[in-house]
Design a protein around this motif. Structure first.
Motif, short mmCIF file in Angstrom:
data_model
loop_
_atom_site.label_atom_id
_atom_site.label_comp_id
_atom_site.label_asym_id
_atom_site.label_seq_id
_atom_site.Cartn_x
_atom_site.Cartn_y
_atom_site.Cartn_z
N GLU A 288 39.47 59.28 39.29
CA GLU A 288 38.83 60.47 38.69
C GLU A 288 38.75 61.61 39.70
O GLU A 288 38.96 62.77 39.35
CB GLU A 288 37.43 60.12 38.19
N HIS A 289 38.45 61.28 40.97
CA HIS A 289 38.41 62.33 42.01
C HIS A 289 39.76 63.02 42.12
O HIS A 289 39.85 64.25 42.17
CB HIS A 289 38.06 61.70 43.37
N ILE A 290 40.82 62.21 42.17
CA ILE A 290 42.18 62.75 42.32
C ILE A 290 42.54 63.65 41.14
O ILE A 290 43.11 64.73 41.31
CB ILE A 290 43.19 61.60 42.48
N GLN A 291 42.20 63.21 39.94
CA GLN A 291 42.49 64.00 38.75
C GLN A 291 41.76 65.35 38.79
O GLN A 291 42.35 66.39 38.49
CB GLN A 291 42.10 63.23 37.48
N ALA A 313 42.16 54.02 55.02
CA ALA A 313 41.51 54.78 53.94
C ALA A 313 42.50 55.79 53.33
O ALA A 313 42.56 55.97 52.11
CB ALA A 313 40.28 55.50 54.46
N ALA A 314 43.30 56.42 54.21
CA ALA A 314 44.31 57.38 53.73
C ALA A 314 45.35 56.67 52.87
O ALA A 314 45.79 57.21 51.85
CB ALA A 314 44.98 58.07 54.92
N TRP A 315 45.75 55.47 53.27
CA TRP A 315 46.74 54.70 52.51
C TRP A 315 46.21 54.32 51.13
O TRP A 315 46.91 54.41 50.13
CB TRP A 315 47.13 53.46 53.30
N ARG A 316 44.94 53.91 51.07
CA ARG A 316 44.33 53.55 49.78
C ARG A 316 44.29 54.77 48.85
O ARG A 316 44.56 54.67 47.65
CB ARG A 316 42.92 53.00 49.98
N LYS A 319 47.94 55.51 47.53
CA LYS A 319 48.37 54.60 46.46
C LYS A 319 47.77 55.00 45.11
O LYS A 319 48.44 54.94 44.09
CB LYS A 319 47.99 53.15 46.80
N LYS A 320 46.51 55.42 45.14
CA LYS A 320 45.86 55.85 43.90
C LYS A 320 46.42 57.18 43.39
O LYS A 320 46.46 57.43 42.19
CB LYS A 320 44.35 56.00 44.11
N ILE A 398 55.57 57.06 40.68
CA ILE A 398 55.63 58.53 40.74
C ILE A 398 56.39 59.05 39.52
O ILE A 398 57.48 58.58 39.21
CB ILE A 398 56.33 58.99 42.03
N SER A 399 55.80 60.00 38.83
CA SER A 399 56.40 60.49 37.58
C SER A 399 57.56 61.46 37.83
O SER A 399 58.46 61.58 37.01
CB SER A 399 55.34 61.19 36.72
#
Length: 581
Positions: A288-291, A313-316, A319-320, A398-399
């Motif tokens: 939701e944060h990313i969106q 943390a950056a990797w997680r 991935k999201k 990835i779209s």
């Protein structure tokens, strides 16, 4: 939503909403003829197919078939429920929702009360910091100036609730409400207390600037160091970005958003004129944060500590975020020196050097391979296979075709496949699985064309002949047409978006949406004539049915004088209509 929010209120809300302005605040629309266009926010595409009609107050995408009115856009773009989208529009227009359903009315009133309580409590905290030396010394020590205190509404909660209560004149009524909503608590000894007591208070604001929760920072070694409000009907941590309200007040469409971890980091960087700084409240990044971030900007830059915990943390986060990256939406990373946060780094090296870090942020693709290659020996066949198995599923989320193919080609060269075509052929079967679902098509019939014309041009209702006898004939869809026609006659200024709202959550809702964007292949100048011709065909069917009935009656028992006059009149009308054809 029948029985919860009156249709007249929704209709009024939509009549006040300009869908072009609503969407243009979130996407960049460009004029294209009488409509507006942009790239669709609901699927990846290279050329714009997302169209917004001011006249119809309706949006539709020729690529993925997303469509609807202003309410539908908010539901899909901002991941809101129907009621939340109505609340969003009602706030924009300063209207109060007259819920019909007691349960929903109670929840709505409860939320409004919570907003008021949070504002009152925020005012108390702000007042309290003015005469609290320990709080001002702490802020001074951290280098936070008075302007930032005002911009971010920083406050302080007393160590003792009774002192707070007396100094700030908290009324018994307010105290009662604070207890009901668990904003203040009662200890085992029966003493009232504020869970944030003894802490610097950072009010958390939503996109409208309303206080919805608080964050508290301990200044006297009480653990935990940071504390957030419990989630309520107005506060959901996974959907909130701290500092976004302040950024959006200055820049409606920020060129990037820099995501840091803490409240102090946001405030300090803002004070140093590093703009566009936000935080996810010290919690792990959610989808939701990313969106939300990508809804507000095309470039998101995450800032982490450079140690292993920061890289993990950056990797997680990466991935999201992969499914939301596109040719326009970019993700980057800043890794600070070990054991440093943005607050420490900018005070040590100054604004210019920190801005250079932002300008030179690590691209998503570079970070992706740098992280995934850790502990990989590219001279080992087994490690190459392991790398492929680990990387490909992530890349395939990835779209964007461009980014996905590029990353796969980089991967192919790493594992020793130098022929790009050979690698793409190897992945052909996987790619086929990504095919979109077949689109739903409906058969073209005269009645559906008639309904489509009326849905797209509600003003046609005024030229329709009298419809009193139309309900006597059994034609599939006729009753729906008559119902829509009556709605248009009762609401002379209605548009397509409002018309669709009358049928939300009904059995025919989806087909009406399709008809509302249907290309009926009739030029604009001929729409009125086609509408009348289709209607006249229906009238002819009524006359033909009556004619057949009277002829049958004549054979059985003969006709009265009046019936003979009627059949003569019908023959004359049908003959006249046939001549027109």
């Amino acid at each position: 939503m029948s029985g919860k929010i009156p249709k007249y209120f929704i209709n009024e809300l939509l009549s006040r909403t300009n869908i072009v302005e609503l969407i243009n605040k979130r996407l960049i629309l460009k004029k294209c003829g009488k409509n507006y266009q942009t790239k669709c926010p609901f699927h990846h595409e290279k050329t714009p197919s997302f169209t917004v009609s001011h006249e119809k107050q309706f949006f539709y995408c020729f690529g993925c078939n997303a469509h609807g009115n202003a309410i539908d856009f908010l539901i899909n773009y901002e991941n809101l429920s129907f009621v939340e989208s109505i609340e969003e529009l009602s706030i924009i227009h300063g209207m109060k929702i007259p819920f019909e359903n007691t349960k929903y009315n109670y929840l709505y009133i409860k939320k409004q009360k919570l907003y008021l309580l949070m504002k009152q409590l925020c005012n108390l905290y702000q007042e309290n910091i003015k005469f609290t030396d320990i709080a001002n010394k702490y802020l001074s020590h951290r280098g936070i100036n008075k302007k930032m205190v005002d911009v971010f509404l920083i406050g302080f909660s007393s160590l003792n609730w009774n002192d707070f209560y007396k100094k700030l004149n908290v009324s018994k009524e307010l105290e009662k409400e604070l207890l009901i909503y668990n904003i203040i608590s009662i200890s085992k000894k029966g003493c009232k207390y504020d869970p944030f007591q003894g802490r610097i208070i950072f009010p958390i604001q939503d996109q409208h600037g309303r206080i919805i929760a608080f964050g508290g920072r301990s200044i006297n070694h009480i653990l935990p160091k940071y504390l957030n409000s419990q989630e309520t009907d107005i506060f959901c941590k996974r959907k909130l970005i701290y500092g976004l309200y302040q950024v959006k007040k200055k820049f409606s469409k920020p060129k990037y958003l820099l995501v840091v971890e803490g409240y102090i980091d946001v405030i300090t960087l803002t004070q140093y004129n590093i703009n566009y700084v936000v935080s996810s409240l010290g919690t792990s990044t959610t989808v939701e944060h990313i969106q939300i971030l990508f809804q507000n900007t095309d470039t998101v830059i995450y800032c982490y500590d450079g140690d292993n915990a920061g890289k993990d943390a950056a990797w997680r986060t990466l991935k999201k975020a992969l499914p939301y990256i596109s040719d326009e939406k970019t993700l980057k990373f800043i890794l600070l020196p070990k054991n440093e946060d943005p607050d420490i780094t900018i005070r040590k090296e100054g604004k210019e050097k920190f801005q250079t870090r932002i300008d030179n942020a690590i691209a998503m693709s570079k970070f992706f391979f740098k992280y995934i290659l850790r502990n990989i020996n590219l001279s080992s066949i087994d490690d190459k296979f392991y790398l492929s198995v680990r990387a490909l599923p992530l890349i395939n989320t990835i779209s964007s075709d461009t980014i996905r193919i590029y990353l796969r080609q980089v991967l192919a060269r790493m594992i020793g496949i130098l022929d790009d075509n050979q690698f793409e052929k190897f992945l052909y079967e996987q790619e086929n699985k990504r095919k979109q679902k077949p689109q739903f098509h409906i058969k073209r019939t005269p009645m559906r064309i008639l309904i489509a014309l009326l849905m797209q041009n509600p003003n046609l209702a005024v030229i329709a002949p009298p419809v009193k006898k139309l309900n006597q004939i059994k034609i599939k869809g006729l009753n729906i047409f008559l119902e829509i026609l009556q709605i248009c006659l009762d609401n002379p200024d209605i548009n397509t978006g409002q018309l669709l709202e009358f049928y939300r959550n009904t059995k025919i809702s989806n087909i009406l949406k399709i008809l509302s964007r249907w290309d009926h292949m009739i030029v604009q100048e001929e729409i009125q004539n086609m509408f009348l011709d289709l209607l006249m065909n229906i009238y002819d069917k009524i006359l033909e049915e009556r004619q057949e009935y009277l002829i049958a009656q004549e054979r059985i028992k003969g006709l009265t004088i009046n019936e003979k006059k009627e059949i003569w009149s019908i023959n004359k009308k049908l003959s006249k209509n046939n001549k027109k054809i």
